[in-house]
Scaffold this motif. Structure first.
Motif, PDB file in Angstrom:
ATOM      1  N   PRO A   9       7.383  -0.796  -2.498  1.00  0.00           N
ATOM      2  CA  PRO A   9       6.567  -1.933  -2.966  1.00  0.00           C
ATOM      3  C   PRO A   9       6.849  -2.268  -4.428  1.00  0.00           C
ATOM      4  O   PRO A   9       7.085  -1.378  -5.249  1.00  0.00           O
ATOM      5  N   LEU A  11       5.796  -5.260  -7.626  1.00  0.00           N
ATOM      6  CA  LEU A  11       5.213  -6.457  -8.214  1.00  0.00           C
ATOM      7  C   LEU A  11       5.955  -6.679  -9.521  1.00  0.00           C
ATOM      8  O   LEU A  11       5.816  -5.907 -10.470  1.00  0.00           O
ATOM      9  N   CYS A  75       1.819 -16.713   2.590  1.00  0.00           N
ATOM     10  CA  CYS A  75       2.483 -15.472   2.232  1.00  0.00           C
ATOM     11  C   CYS A  75       1.407 -14.458   1.838  1.00  0.00           C
ATOM     12  O   CYS A  75       0.237 -14.799   1.705  1.00  0.00           O
ATOM     13  N   LYS A  76       1.813 -13.201   1.654  1.00  0.00           N
ATOM     14  CA  LYS A  76       0.854 -12.169   1.254  1.00  0.00           C
ATOM     15  C   LYS A  76       0.202 -12.509  -0.082  1.00  0.00           C
ATOM     16  O   LYS A  76      -0.984 -12.305  -0.274  1.00  0.00           O
ATOM     17  N   LEU A  77       0.987 -13.027  -1.004  1.00  0.00           N
ATOM     18  CA  LEU A  77       0.454 -13.369  -2.319  1.00  0.00           C
ATOM     19  C   LEU A  77      -0.639 -14.420  -2.221  1.00  0.00           C
ATOM     20  O   LEU A  77      -1.712 -14.272  -2.813  1.00  0.00           O
ATOM     21  N   ASP A 126       7.947 -14.257  -2.805  1.00  0.00           N
ATOM     22  CA  ASP A 126       7.354 -13.232  -1.943  1.00  0.00           C
ATOM     23  C   ASP A 126       8.346 -12.926  -0.836  1.00  0.00           C
ATOM     24  O   ASP A 126       8.611 -13.759   0.015  1.00  0.00           O
ATOM     25  N   SER A 128       7.891 -10.200   1.030  1.00  0.00           N
ATOM     26  CA  SER A 128       7.179  -9.323   1.953  1.00  0.00           C
ATOM     27  C   SER A 128       7.440  -9.802   3.370  1.00  0.00           C
ATOM     28  O   SER A 128       7.336 -10.982   3.672  1.00  0.00           O
ATOM     29  N   HIS A 136       9.652  -6.031   4.685  1.00  0.00           N
ATOM     30  CA  HIS A 136       9.317  -5.325   3.449  1.00  0.00           C
ATOM     31  C   HIS A 136       7.802  -5.295   3.305  1.00  0.00           C
ATOM     32  O   HIS A 136       7.142  -6.299   3.501  1.00  0.00           O
ATOM     33  N   TYR A 138       5.837  -4.981   0.573  1.00  0.00           N
ATOM     34  CA  TYR A 138       5.294  -5.766  -0.538  1.00  0.00           C
ATOM     35  C   TYR A 138       6.372  -5.910  -1.603  1.00  0.00           C
ATOM     36  O   TYR A 138       6.689  -4.957  -2.319  1.00  0.00           O
ATOM     37  N   VAL A 140       6.951  -8.767  -4.357  1.00  0.00           N
ATOM     38  CA  VAL A 140       6.429 -10.009  -4.931  1.00  0.00           C
ATOM     39  C   VAL A 140       6.820 -10.101  -6.400  1.00  0.00           C
ATOM     40  O   VAL A 140       6.802  -9.105  -7.118  1.00  0.00           O
TER      41      VAL A 140
END
Length: 146
Positions: A9, A11, A75-77, A126, A128, A136, A138, A140
């Protein structure tokens, strides 16, 4: 990079966002000399450039302080922001993804999921769920400071 290949992961914030774009350009697009305009080394592939409205010699207040940005896909974000279409986050940067490379990067799989309200500045990516069968967990990157 290792994060993308092994599902670690990540960020990436501000400079991290920019360096992740450089890494993607080098390792996915095959642009071995891809770089940021902050680097003094010469290159034909400057994928991160100084924002044109800033004077390179004047620092301090000469940077983008940010405003609203808009998500352009689910998206996850976006989910972390309660599926809002627009958000406001703090910025303080002088560099952006080179607009000449945005289409190439997106076509190769770098999913820019948020941009400035006029769509000209890429503000987040993103990956992910991308890169492989499992996806994947995470991965981002954001140009702003959450």
């Amino acid at each position: 990079g290792i994060n993308a290949e092994y599902g670690v992961p990540m960020l990436a914030v501000c400079l991290g966002f920019q360096l992740a774009v450089v890494e993607f350009a080098r390792n996915v697009l095959g642009l071995a000399d891809a770089k940021s305009g902050e680097s003094p080394q010469p290159s034909e592939n400057v994928v991160i450039v100084d924002m044109p409205e800033h004077n390179k010699g004047e620092l301090g207040e000469q940077c983008c302080w940010g405003a609203a940005l808009s998500f352009n896909r689910q998206c996850k974000l976006k989910g972390l922001y309660g599926d809002k279409e627009k958000i406001t986050e703090r910025h303080r940067h002088r560099y952006e993804v080179n607009p000449q490379y945005v289409e190439k990067l997106q076509a190769a799989g770098l999913n820019f999921v948020a941009a400035s309200p006029d769509g000209t500045r890429m503000e987040a990516f993103d990956l992910s769920g991308e890169r492989g069968e499992e996806g994947h967990p995470y991965f981002v990157g954001v140009q702003y400071h959450p």
